[in-house]
Design a protein around this motif. Structure first.
Motif, PDB file in Angstrom:
ATOM      1  N   HIS A   5       0.779  -1.237   0.000  1.00 32.28           N
ATOM      2  CA  HIS A   5       0.000   0.000   0.000  1.00 32.28           C
ATOM      3  C   HIS A   5       0.813   1.292   0.000  1.00 32.28           C
ATOM      4  O   HIS A   5       0.293   2.333  -0.386  1.00 32.28           O
ATOM      5  N   PRO A   8       4.424   1.265  -3.548  1.00 32.55           N
ATOM      6  CA  PRO A   8       4.083   1.523  -4.955  1.00 32.55           C
ATOM      7  C   PRO A   8       3.659   2.963  -5.233  1.00 32.55           C
ATOM      8  O   PRO A   8       3.810   3.453  -6.351  1.00 32.55           O
ATOM      9  N   HIS A   9       3.170   3.653  -4.234  1.00 27.27           N
ATOM     10  CA  HIS A   9       2.638   5.005  -4.445  1.00 27.27           C
ATOM     11  C   HIS A   9       3.603   6.100  -3.993  1.00 27.27           C
ATOM     12  O   HIS A   9       3.686   7.154  -4.624  1.00 27.27           O
ATOM     13  N   LEU A  10       4.320   5.859  -2.894  1.00 25.63           N
ATOM     14  CA  LEU A  10       5.148   6.909  -2.300  1.00 25.63           C
ATOM     15  C   LEU A  10       6.618   6.523  -2.186  1.00 25.63           C
ATOM     16  O   LEU A  10       7.438   7.349  -1.783  1.00 25.63           O
ATOM     17  N   THR A  22      -0.222  15.313  -0.475  1.00 21.83           N
ATOM     18  CA  THR A  22       0.250  14.049  -1.045  1.00 21.83           C
ATOM     19  C   THR A  22      -0.416  12.877  -0.330  1.00 21.83           C
ATOM     20  O   THR A  22      -0.844  11.909  -0.968  1.00 21.83           O
ATOM     21  N   TRP A  26      -2.860  10.108  -1.907  1.00 18.45           N
ATOM     22  CA  TRP A  26      -2.489   8.694  -1.754  1.00 18.45           C
ATOM     23  C   TRP A  26      -3.638   7.894  -1.150  1.00 18.45           C
ATOM     24  O   TRP A  26      -4.001   6.831  -1.648  1.00 18.45           O
ATOM     25  N   LYS A  29      -6.474   7.481  -3.566  1.00 23.53           N
ATOM     26  CA  LYS A  29      -6.127   6.496  -4.592  1.00 23.53           C
ATOM     27  C   LYS A  29      -6.290   5.074  -4.046  1.00 23.53           C
ATOM     28  O   LYS A  29      -6.784   4.190  -4.747  1.00 23.53           O
ATOM     29  N   LEU A  30      -5.861   4.856  -2.791  1.00 23.42           N
ATOM     30  CA  LEU A  30      -6.039   3.532  -2.181  1.00 23.42           C
ATOM     31  C   LEU A  30      -7.517   3.159  -2.117  1.00 23.42           C
ATOM     32  O   LEU A  30      -7.923   2.069  -2.541  1.00 23.42           O
TER      33      LEU A  30
END
Length: 190
Positions: A5, A8-10, A22, A26, A29-30
């Motif tokens: 979780h 991949p995003h941060l 941010t 994030w 998006k999750l």
């Protein structure tokens, strides 16, 4: 949690570049991607801990971007509870082998795998919960409860004692280690 979780995003961002905006993007998006809210809350808590370490111990950043009110909790809706009449109606609709299971579980809150025959005292109307049944690496085995509070003696309501008395006579072996609830072939319920 981190690998699925957060990374991949941060994971490619510098810690100082991550802002509350941010974090909001994030999290959105999750959730929009199908991550259940409890998982998003746990990921947020982990990320907040990472940033707290970067502040306190490593002095990499001066302020934690994970300071958004409400992101560290989620709402758990109250689960509906069956009425006593509904419990008995459900038990009556079950095969006889499972009627006592329904009545006992609903009226006591005990799990079916927590006790063998030796832990049940129907004359006193109690059950001693000293172990739990767990599936570990595909094997089913007894182990201690998760905490010391899990070891307890529970009083059983009269309706559960009556249902268990009939059940024990028909479906439970005489060995003290015989499980109270099993499937039709005498095997563990899964």
């Amino acid at each position: 949690m981190f690998t699925l979780h957060i990374d991949p995003h941060l994971g490619r961002m510098a810690l100082g570049a991550v802002l509350p905006t941010t974090i909001r993007a994030w999290r959105r998006k999750l959730l929009d991607g199908g991550t259940p809210e409890p998982q998003a809350v746990k990921a947020y808590a982990l990320l907040r801990a990472v940033f707290n370490t970067a502040i306190r111990e490593d002095e990499i950043i001066r302020q934690n971007p994970c300071r958004i009110p409400g992101y560290d909790r989620y709402h758990t809706p109250e689960r509906p509870a069956a009425t006593v009449a509904q419990v008995f109606a459900l038990a009556g609709a079950m095969p006889s082998r499972f009627r006592a299971l329904i009545v006992t579980a609903a009226l006591s809150g005990l799990r079916w795998g927590e006790w063998p025959r030796c832990d049940l005292d129907l004359e006193a109307g109690i059950v001693r919960v000293a172990r739990k049944l767990a599936v570990l690496n595909g094997r089913v085995e007894f182990g201690p409860p998760k905490s010391a509070a899990g070891v307890r003696v529970m009083a059983l309501p009269a309706a559960a004692v009556n249902a268990l008395t009939e059940h024990m006579a028909e479906f439970v072996g005489v060995s003290p280690e015989s499980l109270v609830f099993t499937g039709s072939k005498g095997q563990l319920l899964r």
